[in-house]
Design a protein around this motif. Structure first.
Motif, PDB file in Angstrom:
ATOM      1  N   TYR A 129     -13.063  28.118 -23.457  1.00 14.50           N
ATOM      2  CA  TYR A 129     -11.673  28.220 -23.014  1.00 14.50           C
ATOM      3  C   TYR A 129     -11.551  29.109 -21.774  1.00 14.50           C
ATOM      4  CZ  TYR A 129     -10.644  26.321 -27.650  1.00 14.50           C
ATOM      5  OH  TYR A 129     -10.606  25.541 -28.773  1.00 14.50           O
ATOM      6  N   SER A 130     -12.375  30.128 -21.691  1.00 17.63           N
ATOM      7  CA  SER A 130     -12.283  31.063 -20.569  1.00 17.63           C
ATOM      8  C   SER A 130     -12.738  30.435 -19.253  1.00 17.63           C
ATOM      9  CB  SER A 130     -13.116  32.312 -20.850  1.00 17.63           C
ATOM     10  OG  SER A 130     -14.481  31.962 -20.992  1.00 17.63           O
ATOM     11  N   ARG A 131     -13.445  29.312 -19.287  1.00 15.06           N
ATOM     12  CA  ARG A 131     -13.947  28.675 -18.073  1.00 15.06           C
ATOM     13  C   ARG A 131     -13.049  27.550 -17.573  1.00 15.06           C
ATOM     14  NH1 ARG A 131     -17.043  31.739 -15.532  1.00 15.06           N
ATOM     15  NH2 ARG A 131     -19.055  30.781 -15.398  1.00 15.06           N
ATOM     16  N   MET A 132     -12.009  27.213 -18.329  1.00 11.45           N
ATOM     17  CA  MET A 132     -11.129  26.123 -17.923  1.00 11.45           C
ATOM     18  C   MET A 132     -10.249  26.562 -16.770  1.00 11.45           C
ATOM     19  SD  MET A 132      -9.914  24.188 -21.364  1.00 11.45           S
ATOM     20  CE  MET A 132      -9.099  25.614 -21.995  1.00 11.45           C
ATOM     21  N   GLN A 133     -10.128  25.699 -15.764  1.00 11.05           N
ATOM     22  CA  GLN A 133      -9.240  25.981 -14.645  1.00 11.05           C
ATOM     23  C   GLN A 133      -7.893  25.310 -14.843  1.00 11.05           C
ATOM     24  OE1 GLN A 133     -11.551  24.851 -11.212  1.00 11.05           O
ATOM     25  NE2 GLN A 133     -12.253  26.954 -10.974  1.00 11.05           N
ATOM     26  N   PHE A 134      -7.916  24.045 -15.261  1.00  6.70           N
ATOM     27  CA  PHE A 134      -6.663  23.384 -15.597  1.00  6.70           C
ATOM     28  C   PHE A 134      -6.936  22.203 -16.507  1.00  6.70           C
ATOM     29  CE2 PHE A 134      -7.994  21.223 -11.755  1.00  6.70           C
ATOM     30  CZ  PHE A 134      -7.616  19.898 -11.928  1.00  6.70           C
ATOM     31  N   VAL A 135      -5.871  21.752 -17.172  1.00  9.76           N
ATOM     32  CA  VAL A 135      -5.943  20.640 -18.114  1.00  9.76           C
ATOM     33  C   VAL A 135      -5.008  19.555 -17.601  1.00  9.76           C
ATOM     34  CG1 VAL A 135      -5.606  19.928 -20.506  1.00  9.76           C
ATOM     35  CG2 VAL A 135      -6.388  22.251 -20.007  1.00  9.76           C
ATOM     36  N   ASP A 136      -5.510  18.337 -17.550  1.00  9.11           N
ATOM     37  CA  ASP A 136      -4.781  17.211 -16.990  1.00  9.11           C
ATOM     38  C   ASP A 136      -4.568  16.166 -18.083  1.00  9.11           C
ATOM     39  OD1 ASP A 136      -3.681  15.586 -15.040  1.00  9.11           O
ATOM     40  OD2 ASP A 136      -5.608  14.855 -14.317  1.00  9.11           O
ATOM     41  N   VAL A 137      -3.365  15.622 -18.178  1.00  8.83           N
ATOM     42  CA  VAL A 137      -3.072  14.540 -19.121  1.00  8.83           C
ATOM     43  C   VAL A 137      -2.696  13.312 -18.301  1.00  8.83           C
ATOM     44  CG1 VAL A 137      -1.616  13.749 -21.015  1.00  8.83           C
ATOM     45  CG2 VAL A 137      -2.295  16.141 -20.895  1.00  8.83           C
ATOM     46  N   SER A 138      -3.354  12.177 -18.592  1.00 14.15           N
ATOM     47  CA  SER A 138      -3.062  10.948 -17.853  1.00 14.15           C
ATOM     48  C   SER A 138      -2.964   9.775 -18.817  1.00 14.15           C
ATOM     49  CB  SER A 138      -4.153  10.679 -16.814  1.00 14.15           C
ATOM     50  OG  SER A 138      -5.393  10.463 -17.459  1.00 14.15           O
ATOM     51  N   ALA A 139      -2.279   8.729 -18.364  1.00 10.38           N
ATOM     52  CA  ALA A 139      -2.157   7.500 -19.139  1.00 10.38           C
ATOM     53  C   ALA A 139      -1.906   6.352 -18.171  1.00 10.38           C
ATOM     54  CB  ALA A 139      -1.022   7.600 -20.154  1.00 10.38           C
ATOM     55  N   GLY A 140      -2.876   5.430 -18.109  1.00 14.03           N
ATOM     56  CA  GLY A 140      -2.721   4.258 -17.262  1.00 14.03           C
ATOM     57  C   GLY A 140      -1.799   3.242 -17.924  1.00 14.03           C
ATOM     58  N   PRO A 141      -1.545   2.114 -17.253  1.00 18.10           N
ATOM     59  CA  PRO A 141      -0.627   1.105 -17.802  1.00 18.10           C
ATOM     60  C   PRO A 141      -1.058   0.567 -19.174  1.00 18.10           C
ATOM     61  CG  PRO A 141      -1.151   0.625 -15.507  1.00 18.10           C
ATOM     62  CD  PRO A 141      -2.003   1.761 -15.922  1.00 18.10           C
ATOM     63  N   ALA A 145       0.837   1.155 -22.764  1.00 16.91           N
ATOM     64  CA  ALA A 145       1.240   0.014 -23.593  1.00 16.91           C
ATOM     65  C   ALA A 145       0.828   0.215 -25.048  1.00 16.91           C
ATOM     66  CB  ALA A 145       0.635  -1.273 -23.046  1.00 16.91           C
ATOM     67  N   PHE A 146      -0.275   0.933 -25.264  1.00 11.29           N
ATOM     68  CA  PHE A 146      -0.748   1.195 -26.629  1.00 11.29           C
ATOM     69  C   PHE A 146      -0.400   2.611 -27.091  1.00 11.29           C
ATOM     70  CE2 PHE A 146      -3.164  -2.536 -25.599  1.00 11.29           C
ATOM     71  CZ  PHE A 146      -3.256  -3.198 -26.803  1.00 11.29           C
ATOM     72  N   ASP A 147       0.460   3.306 -26.346  1.00 13.23           N
ATOM     73  CA  ASP A 147       0.926   4.645 -26.693  1.00 13.23           C
ATOM     74  C   ASP A 147      -0.239   5.633 -26.805  1.00 13.23           C
ATOM     75  OD1 ASP A 147       3.035   6.400 -27.169  1.00 13.23           O
ATOM     76  OD2 ASP A 147       2.831   6.220 -29.348  1.00 13.23           O
ATOM     77  N   LEU A 148      -1.084   5.657 -25.763  1.00 16.67           N
ATOM     78  CA  LEU A 148      -2.247   6.536 -25.726  1.00 16.67           C
ATOM     79  C   LEU A 148      -2.238   7.371 -24.451  1.00 16.67           C
ATOM     80  CD1 LEU A 148      -5.047   4.059 -26.879  1.00 16.67           C
ATOM     81  CD2 LEU A 148      -3.871   5.764 -28.265  1.00 16.67           C
ATOM     82  N   ALA A 149      -2.993   8.446 -24.466  1.00 17.36           N
ATOM     83  CA  ALA A 149      -3.151   9.307 -23.293  1.00 17.36           C
ATOM     84  C   ALA A 149      -4.551   9.899 -23.308  1.00 17.36           C
ATOM     85  CB  ALA A 149      -2.108  10.417 -23.295  1.00 17.36           C
ATOM     86  N   THR A 150      -4.975  10.415 -22.159  1.00 14.76           N
ATOM     87  CA  THR A 150      -6.281  11.054 -22.021  1.00 14.76           C
ATOM     88  C   THR A 150      -6.078  12.490 -21.558  1.00 14.76           C
ATOM     89  OG1 THR A 150      -7.386   8.980 -21.473  1.00 14.76           O
ATOM     90  CG2 THR A 150      -8.486  11.002 -20.781  1.00 14.76           C
ATOM     91  N   VAL A 151      -6.757  13.416 -22.222  1.00 14.19           N
ATOM     92  CA  VAL A 151      -6.730  14.825 -21.816  1.00 14.19           C
ATOM     93  C   VAL A 151      -8.031  15.111 -21.082  1.00 14.19           C
ATOM     94  CG1 VAL A 151      -6.729  17.219 -22.623  1.00 14.19           C
ATOM     95  CG2 VAL A 151      -5.255  15.530 -23.728  1.00 14.19           C
ATOM     96  N   GLN A 152      -7.912  15.602 -19.850  1.00 12.88           N
ATOM     97  CA  GLN A 152      -9.072  15.915 -19.016  1.00 12.88           C
ATOM     98  C   GLN A 152      -9.102  17.418 -18.780  1.00 12.88           C
ATOM     99  OE1 GLN A 152     -11.207  13.519 -17.296  1.00 12.88           O
ATOM    100  NE2 GLN A 152     -12.451  15.249 -16.672  1.00 12.88           N
ATOM    101  N   LEU A 167      -5.785   9.590 -27.240  1.00  9.14           N
ATOM    102  CA  LEU A 167      -4.929  10.470 -28.034  1.00  9.14           C
ATOM    103  C   LEU A 167      -3.492   9.970 -27.980  1.00  9.14           C
ATOM    104  CD1 LEU A 167      -6.237  13.969 -26.879  1.00  9.14           C
ATOM    105  CD2 LEU A 167      -6.819  12.741 -28.965  1.00  9.14           C
ATOM    106  N   ARG A 168      -2.783  10.141 -29.067  1.00 10.35           N
ATOM    107  CA  ARG A 168      -1.352   9.857 -29.057  1.00 10.35           C
ATOM    108  C   ARG A 168      -0.682  10.880 -28.140  1.00 10.35           C
ATOM    109  NH1 ARG A 168      -1.168   4.897 -30.386  1.00 10.35           N
ATOM    110  NH2 ARG A 168      -2.161   4.451 -32.369  1.00 10.35           N
ATOM    111  N   PRO A 169       0.397  10.519 -27.456  1.00 17.38           N
ATOM    112  CA  PRO A 169       1.025  11.458 -26.507  1.00 17.38           C
ATOM    113  C   PRO A 169       1.398  12.812 -27.126  1.00 17.38           C
ATOM    114  CG  PRO A 169       1.889   9.267 -26.163  1.00 17.38           C
ATOM    115  CD  PRO A 169       1.018   9.199 -27.393  1.00 17.38           C
ATOM    116  N   ALA A 170       1.871  12.814 -28.356  1.00 15.57           N
ATOM    117  CA  ALA A 170       2.221  14.092 -28.992  1.00 15.57           C
ATOM    118  C   ALA A 170       0.984  14.965 -29.179  1.00 15.57           C
ATOM    119  CB  ALA A 170       2.906  13.848 -30.333  1.00 15.57           C
TER     120      ALA A 170
END
Length: 190
Positions: A129-141, A145-152, A167-170
């Motif tokens: 956790y101490s090495r993380m610079q930022f966390v990005d959440v994305s979801a393509g079309p 459509a399937f109510d999913l997202a990716t955490v980067q 992952l589910r958006p929540a």
């Protein structure tokens, strides 16, 4: 002389094991099982299978259309053989997609996040956790459509970036907020 002294020294009492770190019970993890058995893994949504299958179907559809047109125009047997090969490879890829999605998992520990994936080449990413610079959440079309997202997760070293797809958006929002908070808390000590 007492009876005990005549029979030799008394057998030694079993001694307690020395204090210190001990291995978890059970067989030791081998080189092909790099993730600890004590970690509670969270699976990703199996709806990601459908997203990946639709992506594959799009590419395969274009290739099959091109091969079909080529075969119809030329009548050469190589186009028919190529069609068969593409269909066989597609069937193998479908099986691989299903197994690959089921191999994904993540685990939140006290000081780091574990992300595992892979079939033939298994991969375990450990992101402190101490090495993380930022966390990005994305979801393509398709993901939306399937109510999913990716955490980067992004770190200073590009090779150590990890992602958790499907992952589910929540859950993606919860994970993003938790990782951000833990990253800020751990970075304060540096």
């Amino acid at each position: 002389m007492s009876g005990d002294e005549q029979n030799g020294p008394a057998p030694a009492e079993p001694t307690a094991a020395p204090a210190g770190p001990t291995a978890p019970p059970g067989p030791a993890a081998g080189p092909l099982e790099p993730w600890p058995a004590t970690v509670r893994w969270q699976p990703i949504s199996t709806d990601l299978i459908w997203v990946e299958l639709l992506r594959l179907a799009t590419v395969v559809g274009v290739v099959l259309l091109g091969l079909g047109i080529g075969w119809a125009l030329s009548g050469h047997w190589l186009f028919g053989a190529a069609l068969g090969a593409v269909l066989l490879l597609t069937a193998l890829r479908v099986v691989a997609i299903v197994r690959a999605v089921r191999a994904w998992g993540y685990a939140e520990r006290e000081d780091d996040l574990l992300v595992r994936h892979g079939l033939l080449v298994r991969r375990l990413s450990i992101v402190p956790y101490s090495r993380m610079q930022f966390v990005d959440v994305s979801a393509g079309p398709l993901e939306r459509a399937f109510d999913l997202a990716t955490v980067q997760l992004h770190t200073a070293a590009a090779a150590s970036d990890a992602r958790v797809p499907g992952l589910r958006p929540a859950e993606a929002s919860r994970l993003r907020d938790r990782l951000t908070a833990l990253g800020e808390d751990r970075a304060e000590g540096l």
